[in-house]
Design a protein around this motif. Structure first.
Motif, PDB file in Angstrom:
ATOM      1  N   GLY A 238       0.810  -1.202   0.000  1.00 49.01           N
ATOM      2  CA  GLY A 238       0.000   0.000   0.000  1.00 49.01           C
ATOM      3  C   GLY A 238       0.844   1.253   0.000  1.00 49.01           C
ATOM      4  O   GLY A 238       1.990   1.252  -0.482  1.00 49.01           O
ATOM      5  N   LEU A 239       0.293   2.318   0.547  1.00 49.77           N
ATOM      6  CA  LEU A 239       0.954   3.625   0.605  1.00 49.77           C
ATOM      7  C   LEU A 239       1.006   4.108   2.053  1.00 49.77           C
ATOM      8  O   LEU A 239       0.171   3.727   2.880  1.00 49.77           O
ATOM      9  CB  LEU A 239       0.203   4.642  -0.241  1.00 49.77           C
ATOM     10  CG  LEU A 239       0.229   4.453  -1.759  1.00 49.77           C
ATOM     11  CD1 LEU A 239      -0.710   5.456  -2.434  1.00 49.77           C
ATOM     12  CD2 LEU A 239       1.649   4.606  -2.299  1.00 49.77           C
ATOM     13  N   ALA A 240       1.997   4.959   2.342  1.00 49.58           N
ATOM     14  CA  ALA A 240       2.150   5.517   3.685  1.00 49.58           C
ATOM     15  C   ALA A 240       2.627   6.959   3.588  1.00 49.58           C
ATOM     16  O   ALA A 240       3.281   7.346   2.608  1.00 49.58           O
ATOM     17  CB  ALA A 240       3.138   4.689   4.502  1.00 49.58           C
ATOM     18  N   PHE A 241       2.303   7.725   4.602  1.00 45.93           N
ATOM     19  CA  PHE A 241       2.820   9.097   4.736  1.00 45.93           C
ATOM     20  C   PHE A 241       3.451   9.227   6.111  1.00 45.93           C
ATOM     21  O   PHE A 241       2.823   8.937   7.123  1.00 45.93           O
ATOM     22  CB  PHE A 241       1.718  10.134   4.558  1.00 45.93           C
ATOM     23  CG  PHE A 241       2.191  11.540   4.787  1.00 45.93           C
ATOM     24  CD1 PHE A 241       2.906  12.215   3.794  1.00 45.93           C
ATOM     25  CD2 PHE A 241       1.967  12.187   5.998  1.00 45.93           C
ATOM     26  CE1 PHE A 241       3.360  13.511   4.015  1.00 45.93           C
ATOM     27  CE2 PHE A 241       2.423  13.476   6.220  1.00 45.93           C
ATOM     28  CZ  PHE A 241       3.124  14.138   5.215  1.00 45.93           C
ATOM     29  N   SER A 242       4.713   9.659   6.155  1.00 47.27           N
ATOM     30  CA  SER A 242       5.450   9.796   7.408  1.00 47.27           C
ATOM     31  C   SER A 242       5.835  11.247   7.644  1.00 47.27           C
ATOM     32  O   SER A 242       6.221  11.963   6.716  1.00 47.27           O
ATOM     33  CB  SER A 242       6.713   8.930   7.394  1.00 47.27           C
ATOM     34  OG  SER A 242       6.386   7.562   7.355  1.00 47.27           O
ATOM     35  N   GLN A 243       5.736  11.655   8.913  1.00 48.45           N
ATOM     36  CA  GLN A 243       6.192  12.964   9.342  1.00 48.45           C
ATOM     37  C   GLN A 243       7.246  12.746  10.416  1.00 48.45           C
ATOM     38  O   GLN A 243       6.985  12.104  11.436  1.00 48.45           O
ATOM     39  CB  GLN A 243       5.031  13.792   9.904  1.00 48.45           C
ATOM     40  CG  GLN A 243       5.387  15.223  10.256  1.00 48.45           C
ATOM     41  CD  GLN A 243       5.597  16.097   9.022  1.00 48.45           C
ATOM     42  OE1 GLN A 243       4.920  15.909   8.019  1.00 48.45           O
ATOM     43  NE2 GLN A 243       6.521  17.035   9.107  1.00 48.45           N
ATOM     44  N   GLU A 244       8.478  13.263  10.174  1.00 49.95           N
ATOM     45  CA  GLU A 244       9.594  13.027  11.086  1.00 49.95           C
ATOM     46  C   GLU A 244      10.082  14.338  11.682  1.00 49.95           C
ATOM     47  O   GLU A 244      10.212  15.340  10.988  1.00 49.95           O
ATOM     48  CB  GLU A 244      10.747  12.351  10.347  1.00 49.95           C
ATOM     49  CG  GLU A 244      10.406  10.964   9.822  1.00 49.95           C
ATOM     50  CD  GLU A 244      11.514  10.404   8.950  1.00 49.95           C
ATOM     51  OE1 GLU A 244      12.154   9.428   9.371  1.00 49.95           O
ATOM     52  OE2 GLU A 244      11.734  10.955   7.851  1.00 49.95           O
ATOM     53  N   ASN A 253      12.422  18.843  10.569  1.00 47.15           N
ATOM     54  CA  ASN A 253      11.030  18.390  10.492  1.00 47.15           C
ATOM     55  C   ASN A 253      10.680  18.204   9.024  1.00 47.15           C
ATOM     56  O   ASN A 253      10.762  19.144   8.234  1.00 47.15           O
ATOM     57  CB  ASN A 253      10.102  19.422  11.141  1.00 47.15           C
ATOM     58  CG  ASN A 253       8.725  18.860  11.391  1.00 47.15           C
ATOM     59  OD1 ASN A 253       8.299  17.907  10.744  1.00 47.15           O
ATOM     60  ND2 ASN A 253       8.004  19.455  12.329  1.00 47.15           N
ATOM     61  N   GLN A 254      10.299  16.977   8.656  1.00 45.42           N
ATOM     62  CA  GLN A 254      10.077  16.709   7.236  1.00 45.42           C
ATOM     63  C   GLN A 254       9.032  15.600   7.052  1.00 45.42           C
ATOM     64  O   GLN A 254       8.969  14.651   7.828  1.00 45.42           O
ATOM     65  CB  GLN A 254      11.381  16.288   6.566  1.00 45.42           C
ATOM     66  CG  GLN A 254      11.254  15.965   5.079  1.00 45.42           C
ATOM     67  CD  GLN A 254      12.595  15.669   4.456  1.00 45.42           C
ATOM     68  OE1 GLN A 254      13.536  16.464   4.586  1.00 45.42           O
ATOM     69  NE2 GLN A 254      12.694  14.529   3.780  1.00 45.42           N
ATOM     70  N   GLY A 255       8.206  15.746   6.024  1.00 43.63           N
ATOM     71  CA  GLY A 255       7.235  14.726   5.675  1.00 43.63           C
ATOM     72  C   GLY A 255       7.637  14.026   4.390  1.00 43.63           C
ATOM     73  O   GLY A 255       8.356  14.583   3.563  1.00 43.63           O
ATOM     74  N   SER A 256       7.194  12.803   4.206  1.00 45.82           N
ATOM     75  CA  SER A 256       7.532  12.051   2.999  1.00 45.82           C
ATOM     76  C   SER A 256       6.434  11.056   2.660  1.00 45.82           C
ATOM     77  O   SER A 256       5.743  10.535   3.542  1.00 45.82           O
ATOM     78  CB  SER A 256       8.872  11.332   3.172  1.00 45.82           C
ATOM     79  OG  SER A 256       8.803  10.381   4.219  1.00 45.82           O
ATOM     80  N   SER A 284      10.840   5.028   0.023  1.00 47.28           N
ATOM     81  CA  SER A 284      10.402   6.413  -0.073  1.00 47.28           C
ATOM     82  C   SER A 284      10.227   6.837  -1.529  1.00 47.28           C
ATOM     83  O   SER A 284      11.068   6.552  -2.390  1.00 47.28           O
ATOM     84  CB  SER A 284      11.409   7.335   0.620  1.00 47.28           C
ATOM     85  OG  SER A 284      11.019   8.685   0.499  1.00 47.28           O
ATOM     86  N   PHE A 285       9.133   7.526  -1.807  1.00 43.74           N
ATOM     87  CA  PHE A 285       8.914   8.131  -3.121  1.00 43.74           C
ATOM     88  C   PHE A 285       9.391   9.584  -3.131  1.00 43.74           C
ATOM     89  O   PHE A 285       9.792  10.100  -4.168  1.00 43.74           O
ATOM     90  CB  PHE A 285       7.423   8.091  -3.495  1.00 43.74           C
ATOM     91  CG  PHE A 285       6.879   6.693  -3.636  1.00 43.74           C
ATOM     92  CD1 PHE A 285       7.673   5.665  -4.127  1.00 43.74           C
ATOM     93  CD2 PHE A 285       5.577   6.405  -3.271  1.00 43.74           C
ATOM     94  CE1 PHE A 285       7.181   4.381  -4.262  1.00 43.74           C
ATOM     95  CE2 PHE A 285       5.065   5.118  -3.401  1.00 43.74           C
ATOM     96  CZ  PHE A 285       5.871   4.102  -3.898  1.00 43.74           C
ATOM     97  N   SER A 286       9.348  10.238  -1.966  1.00 45.35           N
ATOM     98  CA  SER A 286       9.782  11.632  -1.879  1.00 45.35           C
ATOM     99  C   SER A 286      11.300  11.751  -1.916  1.00 45.35           C
ATOM    100  O   SER A 286      11.837  12.730  -2.447  1.00 45.35           O
ATOM    101  CB  SER A 286       9.250  12.273  -0.591  1.00 45.35           C
ATOM    102  OG  SER A 286       7.848  12.198  -0.526  1.00 45.35           O
TER     103      SER A 286
END
Length: 341
Positions: A238-244, A253-256, A284-286
């Protein structure tokens, strides 16, 4: 006097109805016949309730010689089919199970059935809670490590919901304390056959890697590759979105946006032992070329009175951390716990 007779009559009627409503029967391989109510069966264990015992019986599925139930059950089979109806399997009447569904009657074997759920099961009967804790002390440098974790899950007719949390803290002389916390919420929704929709959110905080918080939201599609009364193997994508958010001298601080790959293996037909392994990958796609991999594995041994001891190993890998820290982090812990179901 009239009131007393009425109360007594109602009590006798209630007892009579309850006696005859619990007409499910389980025949065990050692010749015992239990009369009561089938609650559920999953992962090779049948939960059976009776009026003459304070605690529900937990019977290994491979020790079942026969069973019968005229109530409506939801029955899952190894090929992913789901049936609603009663069940009849009397040892003296043949080696096959007669599944009396709403639309048709089918013939199965015990090994064809991987899960049973009662429509009459109460909400609290579908909840499982486990908690465990561990502590280790080392005289050199006065090293002390403590751990605690907990999990709660709910199995509905088509939904499986769960939440978990764990914390590991380490202190020693002349060194800053290290604290690692992780947890999450998740769900799966049965769809066609052995397929499911899955999703949820998770978080991780690790002072050793200067990671203040990594939160991840994910959604995907899963499938049981193998699912029987000995083990299951499940895979998903599937897909995921992460905020670090990293601390240190320069806060980051970065999202991907990431891909999601999940493989889970669970073996439970090993007596009091059970083994679980879960591997999750996040390409990661970003940030093309970056990979995150989470490995979570445990070996659990059941003790009397619902206690257990467990060995756990958790490993996190990040091929390209946002700050200058190690790519690998791992935790090995031993703990003792208790499970309520």
């Amino acid at each position: 006097m009239y009131i007393k007779k009425t109360i007594l009559l109602l009590f006798l009627i209630g007892a009579f109805l309850k006696l005859f409503s619990q007409d499910d029967k389980v025949y065990t391989s050692n010749g015992d016949v239990l009369v009561g109510e089938i609650k559920s069966m999953q992962r090779g264990v049948l939960i059976f309730d009776t009026d003459y015992a304070d605690k529900k019986f937990e019977i290994e599925w491979n020790e079942i010689a026969g069973l019968s139930c005229s109530r409506t059950l939801l029955i899952y089979t190894t090929n992913g089919e789901k049936y609603r109806g009663g069940i009849k399997f009397i040892p003296d009447e043949g080696s096959k199970i007669q599944l009396q569904t709403i639309d048709e009657n089918l013939t199965l074997t015990l090994n064809d059935i991987v899960e049973i759920t009662s429509f009459e099961q109460k909400f609290i009967d579908r909840v499982i809670i486990s908690i465990d804790a561990g502590l280790s002390l080392t005289k050199a440098n006065n090293v002390r490590q403590s751990s605690a974790s907990g999990k709660i899950s709910y199995r509905g007719i088509k939904w499986y919901l769960h939440a978990n949390f764990s914390n590991v803290g380490t202190t020693q002389d002349n060194v800053d304390p290290v604290n690692r916390s992780e947890g999450g919420l998740g769900f799966t929704r049965d769809v066609l056959g052995n397929a499911m929709i899955l999703g949820g959110t998770e978080f991780l905080s690790n002072s050793e890697q200067m990671l203040d918080l990594r939160s991840t939201v994910r959604v995907g599609f899963g499938y049981y590759i193998i699912r029987n009364n000995k083990l299951f193997l499940q895979a998903g994508a599937g897909l995921a979105f992460s905020q670090e958010k990293y601390g240190g001298e320069t806060a980051t601080n970065q999202g991907s946006i990431e891909g999601l790959g999940i493989t889970e293996f669970n073996a439970y037909d090993t007596g009091d032992l059970s083994f679980q392994l879960k591997l999750t990958t996040y390409p990661s796609f970003s940030e093309w070329g970056r990979w995150r991999i989470d490995l979570d594995t445990s070996l659990k041994y059941d003790l009397p009175l619902d206690f257990y001891v467990k060995l756990s190993y958790v490993h996190n890998f990040d091929s390209d951390p946002l700050v200058d820290v190690s790519q690998n982090d791992y935790v090995f812990k031993t703990s003792i716990g208790w499970e309520w179901d």
